[in-house]
Design a protein around this motif. Structure first.
Motif, PDB file in Angstrom:
ATOM      1  N   ALA A  74       0.832  -1.204   0.000  1.00  0.00           N
ATOM      2  CA  ALA A  74       0.000   0.000   0.000  1.00  0.00           C
ATOM      3  C   ALA A  74       0.863   1.249   0.000  1.00  0.00           C
ATOM      4  O   ALA A  74       0.573   2.227  -0.704  1.00  0.00           O
ATOM      5  N   ALA A  75       1.933   1.230   0.776  1.00  0.00           N
ATOM      6  CA  ALA A  75       2.822   2.394   0.851  1.00  0.00           C
ATOM      7  C   ALA A  75       3.523   2.649  -0.482  1.00  0.00           C
ATOM      8  O   ALA A  75       3.750   3.794  -0.878  1.00  0.00           O
ATOM      9  N   ALA A  76       3.854   1.580  -1.189  1.00  0.00           N
ATOM     10  CA  ALA A  76       4.568   1.697  -2.461  1.00  0.00           C
ATOM     11  C   ALA A  76       3.641   1.845  -3.657  1.00  0.00           C
ATOM     12  O   ALA A  76       4.089   2.081  -4.782  1.00  0.00           O
ATOM     13  N   GLY A  77       2.333   1.670  -3.459  1.00  0.00           N
ATOM     14  CA  GLY A  77       1.388   1.725  -4.562  1.00  0.00           C
ATOM     15  C   GLY A  77       1.476   0.505  -5.454  1.00  0.00           C
ATOM     16  O   GLY A  77       1.176   0.559  -6.647  1.00  0.00           O
ATOM     17  N   THR A  78       1.860  -0.624  -4.870  1.00  0.00           N
ATOM     18  CA  THR A  78       2.035  -1.873  -5.623  1.00  0.00           C
ATOM     19  C   THR A  78       0.699  -2.578  -5.842  1.00  0.00           C
ATOM     20  O   THR A  78      -0.110  -2.695  -4.926  1.00  0.00           O
ATOM     21  N   VAL A  79       0.490  -3.051  -7.061  1.00  0.00           N
ATOM     22  CA  VAL A  79      -0.698  -3.837  -7.378  1.00  0.00           C
ATOM     23  C   VAL A  79      -0.430  -5.292  -7.009  1.00  0.00           C
ATOM     24  O   VAL A  79       0.621  -5.839  -7.360  1.00  0.00           O
ATOM     25  N   MET A  80      -1.371  -5.931  -6.320  1.00  0.00           N
ATOM     26  CA  MET A  80      -1.189  -7.310  -5.884  1.00  0.00           C
ATOM     27  C   MET A  80      -2.256  -8.223  -6.465  1.00  0.00           C
ATOM     28  O   MET A  80      -3.419  -7.827  -6.570  1.00  0.00           O
ATOM     29  N   TRP A  92      -9.122  -3.288   4.809  1.00  0.00           N
ATOM     30  CA  TRP A  92      -9.729  -1.974   4.669  1.00  0.00           C
ATOM     31  C   TRP A  92      -8.890  -1.120   3.709  1.00  0.00           C
ATOM     32  O   TRP A  92      -7.709  -1.382   3.499  1.00  0.00           O
ATOM     33  N   PRO A  93      -9.504  -0.104   3.094  1.00  0.00           N
ATOM     34  CA  PRO A  93      -8.751   0.785   2.205  1.00  0.00           C
ATOM     35  C   PRO A  93      -7.699   1.556   2.996  1.00  0.00           C
ATOM     36  O   PRO A  93      -7.917   1.885   4.170  1.00  0.00           O
ATOM     37  N   ARG A  94      -6.587   1.850   2.357  1.00  0.00           N
ATOM     38  CA  ARG A  94      -5.537   2.616   3.030  1.00  0.00           C
ATOM     39  C   ARG A  94      -6.069   3.969   3.474  1.00  0.00           C
ATOM     40  O   ARG A  94      -5.687   4.486   4.529  1.00  0.00           O
ATOM     41  N   VAL A  95      -6.957   4.540   2.666  1.00  0.00           N
ATOM     42  CA  VAL A  95      -7.586   5.815   3.000  1.00  0.00           C
ATOM     43  C   VAL A  95      -9.077   5.738   2.680  1.00  0.00           C
ATOM     44  O   VAL A  95      -9.472   5.224   1.631  1.00  0.00           O
ATOM     45  N   GLY A  96      -9.899   6.239   3.588  1.00  0.00           N
ATOM     46  CA  GLY A  96     -11.326   6.366   3.321  1.00  0.00           C
ATOM     47  C   GLY A  96     -12.104   5.061   3.378  1.00  0.00           C
ATOM     48  O   GLY A  96     -11.625   4.020   3.840  1.00  0.00           O
ATOM     49  N   LYS A  97     -13.331   5.131   2.870  1.00  0.00           N
ATOM     50  CA  LYS A  97     -14.248   3.987   2.909  1.00  0.00           C
ATOM     51  C   LYS A  97     -14.804   3.633   1.533  1.00  0.00           C
ATOM     52  O   LYS A  97     -15.645   2.747   1.428  1.00  0.00           O
ATOM     53  N   LYS A  98     -14.336   4.308   0.484  1.00  0.00           N
ATOM     54  CA  LYS A  98     -14.826   4.035  -0.861  1.00  0.00           C
ATOM     55  C   LYS A  98     -13.903   3.038  -1.563  1.00  0.00           C
ATOM     56  O   LYS A  98     -12.683   3.164  -1.497  1.00  0.00           O
ATOM     57  N   PRO A 114      -3.095   7.354  -9.116  1.00  0.00           N
ATOM     58  CA  PRO A 114      -2.266   6.678  -8.118  1.00  0.00           C
ATOM     59  C   PRO A 114      -2.906   6.685  -6.732  1.00  0.00           C
ATOM     60  O   PRO A 114      -3.555   7.655  -6.341  1.00  0.00           O
ATOM     61  N   ASP A 115      -2.715   5.576  -6.036  1.00  0.00           N
ATOM     62  CA  ASP A 115      -3.118   5.422  -4.627  1.00  0.00           C
ATOM     63  C   ASP A 115      -4.608   5.202  -4.393  1.00  0.00           C
ATOM     64  O   ASP A 115      -5.015   4.962  -3.266  1.00  0.00           O
ATOM     65  N   ALA A 116      -5.449   5.272  -5.430  1.00  0.00           N
ATOM     66  CA  ALA A 116      -6.873   5.018  -5.215  1.00  0.00           C
ATOM     67  C   ALA A 116      -7.101   3.540  -4.932  1.00  0.00           C
ATOM     68  O   ALA A 116      -6.484   2.678  -5.568  1.00  0.00           O
ATOM     69  N   PRO A 117      -7.968   3.191  -3.974  1.00  0.00           N
ATOM     70  CA  PRO A 117      -8.239   1.786  -3.641  1.00  0.00           C
ATOM     71  C   PRO A 117      -9.103   1.122  -4.715  1.00  0.00           C
ATOM     72  O   PRO A 117     -10.325   1.308  -4.743  1.00  0.00           O
ATOM     73  N   VAL A 118      -8.465   0.381  -5.604  1.00  0.00           N
ATOM     74  CA  VAL A 118      -9.133  -0.225  -6.755  1.00  0.00           C
ATOM     75  C   VAL A 118      -9.038  -1.741  -6.682  1.00  0.00           C
ATOM     76  O   VAL A 118      -7.996  -2.298  -6.313  1.00  0.00           O
ATOM     77  N   ILE A 119     -10.134  -2.403  -7.057  1.00  0.00           N
ATOM     78  CA  ILE A 119     -10.179  -3.859  -7.158  1.00  0.00           C
ATOM     79  C   ILE A 119     -10.561  -4.223  -8.579  1.00  0.00           C
ATOM     80  O   ILE A 119     -11.453  -3.610  -9.165  1.00  0.00           O
ATOM     81  N   CYS A 120      -9.888  -5.217  -9.158  1.00  0.00           N
ATOM     82  CA  CYS A 120     -10.257  -5.743 -10.469  1.00  0.00           C
ATOM     83  C   CYS A 120     -10.697  -7.192 -10.305  1.00  0.00           C
ATOM     84  O   CYS A 120      -9.980  -7.999  -9.702  1.00  0.00           O
ATOM     85  N   GLY A 143      -4.496  13.802  -4.757  1.00  0.00           N
ATOM     86  CA  GLY A 143      -3.345  13.834  -3.858  1.00  0.00           C
ATOM     87  C   GLY A 143      -3.362  12.726  -2.826  1.00  0.00           C
ATOM     88  O   GLY A 143      -2.854  12.907  -1.713  1.00  0.00           O
ATOM     89  N   GLY A 144      -3.929  11.575  -3.202  1.00  0.00           N
ATOM     90  CA  GLY A 144      -3.952  10.451  -2.271  1.00  0.00           C
ATOM     91  C   GLY A 144      -4.991  10.587  -1.180  1.00  0.00           C
ATOM     92  O   GLY A 144      -4.969   9.875  -0.186  1.00  0.00           O
ATOM     93  N   LYS A 145      -5.919  11.533  -1.343  1.00  0.00           N
ATOM     94  CA  LYS A 145      -6.950  11.745  -0.336  1.00  0.00           C
ATOM     95  C   LYS A 145      -8.331  11.603  -0.956  1.00  0.00           C
ATOM     96  O   LYS A 145      -8.572  12.033  -2.071  1.00  0.00           O
ATOM     97  N   GLU A 146      -9.244  11.024  -0.186  1.00  0.00           N
ATOM     98  CA  GLU A 146     -10.613  10.868  -0.631  1.00  0.00           C
ATOM     99  C   GLU A 146     -11.354  12.168  -0.483  1.00  0.00           C
ATOM    100  O   GLU A 146     -11.262  12.840   0.541  1.00  0.00           O
ATOM    101  N   ILE A 147     -12.081  12.569  -1.562  1.00  0.00           N
ATOM    102  CA  ILE A 147     -12.835  13.817  -1.521  1.00  0.00           C
ATOM    103  C   ILE A 147     -14.312  13.534  -1.228  1.00  0.00           C
ATOM    104  O   ILE A 147     -14.882  12.687  -1.873  1.00  0.00           O
TER     105      ILE A 147
END
Length: 306
Positions: A137-143, A157-163, A181-187, A302-306
């Protein structure tokens, strides 16, 4: 296994009637075992490998193997049960569909091949914060995380926020990951696999909201409906409306697949489902990639949920 379905002699019960004509006493014993197994499924949220489940129920790890009649009977039992609950629409025809049928019942065929792709999530085990998830999560690595690893986790849980942003198509997901970058995404790579359901269950328990975007065809709409049914009040349909559908309309005829829309009940999905019935054409997610990126950038800066 509903008696009415067998009594109705539907196409999927023909093999049961054939067995009855051959040896009704043997069939009775097999049905008794299968019905017993249906009452001994893992608790909700728990998963068990099929051979171990079979060993626990019957003393034979191969009793419910697919090449055995009992295995086919057990699959039919799961199918009829899930059909009544709205979890499935038809008998499994592919390996993925069969895996989903088992997964709905808390059973696993393969805990390595079933995986989910994700980025920007944290997870815990009984020993605390998982170091691999923390560093990724810190490195923005896709797993790509298989079921085997997910089952060791007690919390996600998401690194930031609840979305949480869920994208069906891997190519589209990759494009979005590049641009935001940094958005919590699932494929999910198409149909939901066991791994995806496990991860989503953990996220739902944390009160997350799922923004789901899939292909605008009968299968994609059915997936969105399934997600919403499993997590009511926590699912938002992301660019799955008539305007989006008309924007990405293709020439692929879907007349033969429109019956898959019959199970759709969500008012918002019914709007696009009805449009599909009129146009009888498929729409594909690739044509929405720019809009998905734009949507996500508006909510994730900027890595923050709006």
């Amino acid at each position: 296994m509903p008696v009415k379905r067998i009594a109705g002699k539907t196409a999927d019960t023909r093999f049961i009637w054939h067995a009855y004509k051959q040896d009704p006493d043997t069939l009775s014993a097999q049905l008794t075992t299968v019905l017993k197994a249906s009452t001994m499924l893992p608790e909700e949220g728990k998963y068990e490998r099929i051979p171990f489940f079979s060993q626990r129920v019957t003393g034979n790890p191969h009793f419910f193997d697919q090449n055995r009649f009992e295995g086919r009977l057990f699959v039919h039992c799961l199918f009829t049960s899930q059909l009544l609950k709205g979890l499935i629409e038809e008998m499994p025809k592919t390996t993925e569909e069969l895996n989903e049928l088992y997964a709905n019942a808390g059973l696993m065929r393969d805990d390595l091949w079933s995986f989910v792709t994700c980025r920007a999530f944290l997870a815990e085990t009984e020993n605390g914060l998982h170091p691999v998830w923390r560093e990724a999560a810190a490195a923005g690595t896709v797993m790509n995380v298989p079921v085997k690893e997910l089952l060791q986790l007690t919390n996600i849980w998401p690194r930031v926020g609840k979305k949480v942003w869920i994208i069906e198509n891997s190519g589209v997901a990759s494009a979005v990951l590049d641009e935001v970058p940094d958005a919590p995404v699932i494929c999910t790579h198409g149909q939901f696999r066991t791994a995806a359901w496990i991860m989503l269950q953990r996220l739902a328990e944390n009160g997350c909201t799922f923004y789901y975007s899939g292909d605008l065809d009968p299968e994609g709409v059915a997936m969105a409906e399934r997600l919403s049914n499993r997590f009511p009040g926590q699912t938002v349909f992301w660019r799955m409306d008539p305007d989006a559908y008309l924007r990405v309309l293709s020439e692929e005829d879907i007349s033969a697949r429109l019956s898959k829309l019959d199970a759709v009940q969500s008012p918002k999905l019914l709007l696009v489902a009805n449009e599909m019935r009129l146009k009888k054409k498929a729409g594909y997610q690739e044509g929405l990639a720019d809009l998905l990126v734009e949507d996500l950038k508006k909510r994730w800066a900027g890595g923050k949920e709006i």
